[in-house]
Design a protein around this motif. Sequence first.
Motif, short mmCIF file in Angstrom:
data_model
loop_
_atom_site.label_atom_id
_atom_site.label_comp_id
_atom_site.label_asym_id
_atom_site.label_seq_id
_atom_site.Cartn_x
_atom_site.Cartn_y
_atom_site.Cartn_z
N LEU A 36 0.83 -1.20 0.00
CA LEU A 36 0.00 0.00 0.00
C LEU A 36 0.87 1.25 0.00
O LEU A 36 0.60 2.21 -0.74
N HIS A 37 1.92 1.26 0.79
CA HIS A 37 2.84 2.40 0.84
C HIS A 37 3.46 2.64 -0.54
O HIS A 37 3.50 3.78 -1.01
N LEU A 40 0.93 4.12 -2.95
CA LEU A 40 0.61 5.52 -2.66
C LEU A 40 1.69 6.48 -3.16
O LEU A 40 1.44 7.66 -3.33
N HIS A 41 2.88 5.97 -3.39
CA HIS A 41 3.97 6.80 -3.91
C HIS A 41 4.15 6.59 -5.41
O HIS A 41 5.26 6.52 -5.92
N ARG A 45 2.16 11.05 -8.70
CA ARG A 45 2.03 11.84 -7.48
C ARG A 45 3.38 12.37 -7.02
O ARG A 45 3.51 13.53 -6.64
#
Length: 87
Positions: A36-37, A40-41, A45
Amino acid sequence: MARRCDGDGCGEWAAHGHTVDFCQVDLSGFQPTIALHVALHQPARVLREIEAKRRILARHARDPWPYHDLRDLASPYSDHPDFPART
């Protein structure tokens, strides 16, 4: 690295359990929270964040007053070898 990963316009990453899915490639073997980390990166983004920080730096390039504010923005990178030593 973000530019290389996002070069073909495929910037949407998603986490599915132990796997990070982006474009036609799945990266597996992650713990779900790490996957997930990573997702998210995603490159798009990260590139937006870099551009925003560059705009902030450009606005304050000649102003002496934001020195401490800019140091605070840069502080997460204090362990990077290019981070300037405090004087």
